[in-house]
Design a protein around this motif. Sequence first.
Motif, PDB file in Angstrom:
ATOM      1  N   ARG A 279       4.580   6.819   4.238  1.00  9.21           N
ATOM      2  CA  ARG A 279       6.149   6.351   4.734  1.00  9.21           C
ATOM      3  C   ARG A 279       6.579   5.120   3.742  1.00  9.21           C
ATOM      4  NH1 ARG A 279       8.099   5.662   9.940  1.00  9.21           N
ATOM      5  NH2 ARG A 279       8.706   7.770   9.840  1.00  9.21           N
ATOM      6  N   SER A 280       5.704   4.682   2.806  1.00 10.92           N
ATOM      7  CA  SER A 280       6.023   3.604   2.089  1.00 10.92           C
ATOM      8  C   SER A 280       5.577   3.574   0.739  1.00 10.92           C
ATOM      9  CB  SER A 280       5.708   2.338   2.572  1.00 10.92           C
ATOM     10  OG  SER A 280       4.386   2.201   2.606  1.00 10.92           O
ATOM     11  N   GLU A 281       6.681   3.160  -0.060  1.00  7.09           N
ATOM     12  CA  GLU A 281       6.282   3.141  -1.691  1.00  7.09           C
ATOM     13  C   GLU A 281       6.399   1.801  -2.161  1.00  7.09           C
ATOM     14  OE1 GLU A 281       5.755   4.438  -4.412  1.00  7.09           O
ATOM     15  OE2 GLU A 281       5.770   6.707  -4.333  1.00  7.09           O
ATOM     16  N   ILE A 282       6.085   1.832  -3.552  1.00  7.63           N
ATOM     17  CA  ILE A 282       6.131   0.570  -4.086  1.00  7.63           C
ATOM     18  C   ILE A 282       7.672   0.223  -4.727  1.00  7.63           C
ATOM     19  CG2 ILE A 282       3.657   0.066  -4.468  1.00  7.63           C
ATOM     20  CD1 ILE A 282       4.089   0.655  -7.411  1.00  7.63           C
ATOM     21  N   GLN A 283       8.236   1.441  -4.963  1.00 11.26           N
ATOM     22  CA  GLN A 283       9.729   1.308  -5.389  1.00 11.26           C
ATOM     23  C   GLN A 283      10.296   2.456  -4.802  1.00 11.26           C
ATOM     24  OE1 GLN A 283       8.919   2.593  -9.880  1.00 11.26           O
ATOM     25  NE2 GLN A 283      10.994   3.656  -9.408  1.00 11.26           N
ATOM     26  N   PHE A 284      11.694   1.886  -4.516  1.00  6.80           N
ATOM     27  CA  PHE A 284      12.500   2.891  -3.670  1.00  6.80           C
ATOM     28  C   PHE A 284      13.806   2.355  -3.768  1.00  6.80           C
ATOM     29  CE2 PHE A 284      12.986  -0.490  -0.537  1.00  6.80           C
ATOM     30  CZ  PHE A 284      11.929  -1.216  -0.668  1.00  6.80           C
TER      31      PHE A 284
ATOM     32  N   ASP B   3       6.516  13.275   3.256  1.00  4.74           N
ATOM     33  CA  ASP B   3       5.782  12.261   2.534  1.00  4.74           C
ATOM     34  C   ASP B   3       6.933  11.650   1.597  1.00  4.74           C
ATOM     35  OD1 ASP B   3       3.907  10.889   0.661  1.00  4.74           O
ATOM     36  OD2 ASP B   3       2.458  12.268   1.631  1.00  4.74           O
ATOM     37  N   ILE B   4       7.098  10.359   1.328  1.00  2.87           N
ATOM     38  CA  ILE B   4       7.941   9.595   0.612  1.00  2.87           C
ATOM     39  C   ILE B   4       7.503   9.825  -0.771  1.00  2.87           C
ATOM     40  CG2 ILE B   4       7.034   7.438   0.873  1.00  2.87           C
ATOM     41  CD1 ILE B   4       9.756   6.303   0.993  1.00  2.87           C
ATOM     42  N   ARG B   5       6.126  10.081  -1.012  1.00  2.37           N
ATOM     43  CA  ARG B   5       5.611  10.047  -2.331  1.00  2.37           C
ATOM     44  C   ARG B   5       6.109  11.086  -3.165  1.00  2.37           C
ATOM     45  NH1 ARG B   5      -0.455   8.703  -0.053  1.00  2.37           N
ATOM     46  NH2 ARG B   5       0.527  10.245   1.547  1.00  2.37           N
ATOM     47  N   TYR B   6       6.551  12.134  -2.590  1.00  2.00           N
ATOM     48  CA  TYR B   6       7.052  13.160  -3.320  1.00  2.00           C
ATOM     49  C   TYR B   6       8.181  12.696  -4.232  1.00  2.00           C
ATOM     50  CZ  TYR B   6       4.722  16.568  -0.562  1.00  2.00           C
ATOM     51  OH  TYR B   6       3.632  17.592  -0.044  1.00  2.00           O
TER      52      TYR B   6
ATOM     53  N   GLN C 259       0.966  -1.248   0.059  1.00  2.00           N
ATOM     54  CA  GLN C 259       0.138   0.178   0.067  1.00  2.00           C
ATOM     55  C   GLN C 259       1.107   1.399  -0.119  1.00  2.00           C
ATOM     56  OE1 GLN C 259      -3.646  -0.226   0.240  1.00  2.00           O
ATOM     57  NE2 GLN C 259      -3.205   2.057  -0.075  1.00  2.00           N
ATOM     58  N   ILE C 260       0.646   2.090  -0.994  1.00  2.00           N
ATOM     59  CA  ILE C 260       1.555   3.489  -1.097  1.00  2.00           C
ATOM     60  C   ILE C 260       0.996   4.367   0.115  1.00  2.00           C
ATOM     61  CG2 ILE C 260       2.221   5.387  -2.193  1.00  2.00           C
ATOM     62  CD1 ILE C 260       2.044   3.596  -4.919  1.00  2.00           C
ATOM     63  N   THR C 261       1.753   4.608   1.021  1.00  2.00           N
ATOM     64  CA  THR C 261       1.497   5.850   2.164  1.00  2.00           C
ATOM     65  C   THR C 261       2.429   6.746   2.095  1.00  2.00           C
ATOM     66  OG1 THR C 261       2.622   4.404   3.864  1.00  2.00           O
ATOM     67  CG2 THR C 261       0.470   3.695   3.310  1.00  2.00           C
TER      68      THR C 261
END
Length: 354
Positions: free
Chosen positions: A218-223, A339-342, A214-216
Amino acid sequence: MSDDEQVSVQKDRIQQKLNEIRNQGLALLEEIQDEESLQEWHRSHLGRKAAVMDIMREMSSMPGELRPIIGKYANGVKQSFEKALQERAEAIKKIELERSLKKEQIDVTLPGRRPSRGRLHPETQALREISQIFVEMGFQIYRSPDVETDEYNFELLNMPPHHPARDMWDTFYTTKENVILRTHTSPGQIHVMRQFAPEPIRAILPGMCYRYEQITARSEIQFNQVELIAVGKNITFGDLKGTLQDFVNRLFGREVRTRLRPNHFPFTEPSAEMDVECFICGGQGCPVCKKSGWLEILGCGMMHPTVLKNGGYDPEVYSGFAAGLGPERINMLRHKIEDIRYFWSNDVRFLEQF
Ligand code: DAH
């Protein structure tokens, strides 16, 4: 007044009228500057309702001997109009051309438009900085593939099929049996060991990892991750601790304190996580560090004998340490990004700040 005299007077009057028409018409024509007004002039001075035409129409009621004279005179006026109109049309063409040239004219003395400058992505910057530090410590950079097999991602790292620890990594499977996207950079440990065994190794393995999560915030599907590995004789936990402490000091500055916390990873024994003192509250406790005063930046440990063996090293003779750190995490701490999504949304308003 005799008839002849009357005709003569009438002739003079009409000719004078025609002169007026001609002079006025030509004067008006000279003023005209554009094609549209020229058309308008054409209609009003040579069209059906034009004054010359009125006079020509009136000719039928004029005395016989006057008609040819007036006819010729009026025709002369018409002809001079037509000639002047043509000349004016040429002149206007020239005026309009000049006007359009003037519009297109560029002022070469004006300052140019500034092209917008690209810059390095904050992650590229962080990866380069991290790499630089480890390269200075004598580590080499090793590239290991993003697409892996189940064997490398799990089994060779001491996680056989159905091992419960696999739950820590939600995996993207592909339609091809056993082919997956790596969930961490740790499978690179096996690649680098198999390439260099039995030589000693000091390497970092940077790259993208993928998790079906789940993208939040704090967590992304790629990093990104940066894997750290050192294999040789007599490598101890003290070496691991010293290397990581030196790294943290170089990256964050001398004054930052760290701590190692025991943890569990199947591929290391013993395993730990490293925390750095919270930047935001300086260790006092705040929402970002969840009131603990510490922020986790990496997992690490002494390489498990099974992993060393899978890489081609005899665990009786060789030992090694490994660590996996998250550059996004480090970036978020340093720049207070909440926010890690940035990182991967490609919004220039975010990217321009670095
Ligand atoms: N691979 C681990 C992860 O993705 C991180 C990690 C922990 C790497 C311990 C290591 C290690 O090399 O020793 O969560």
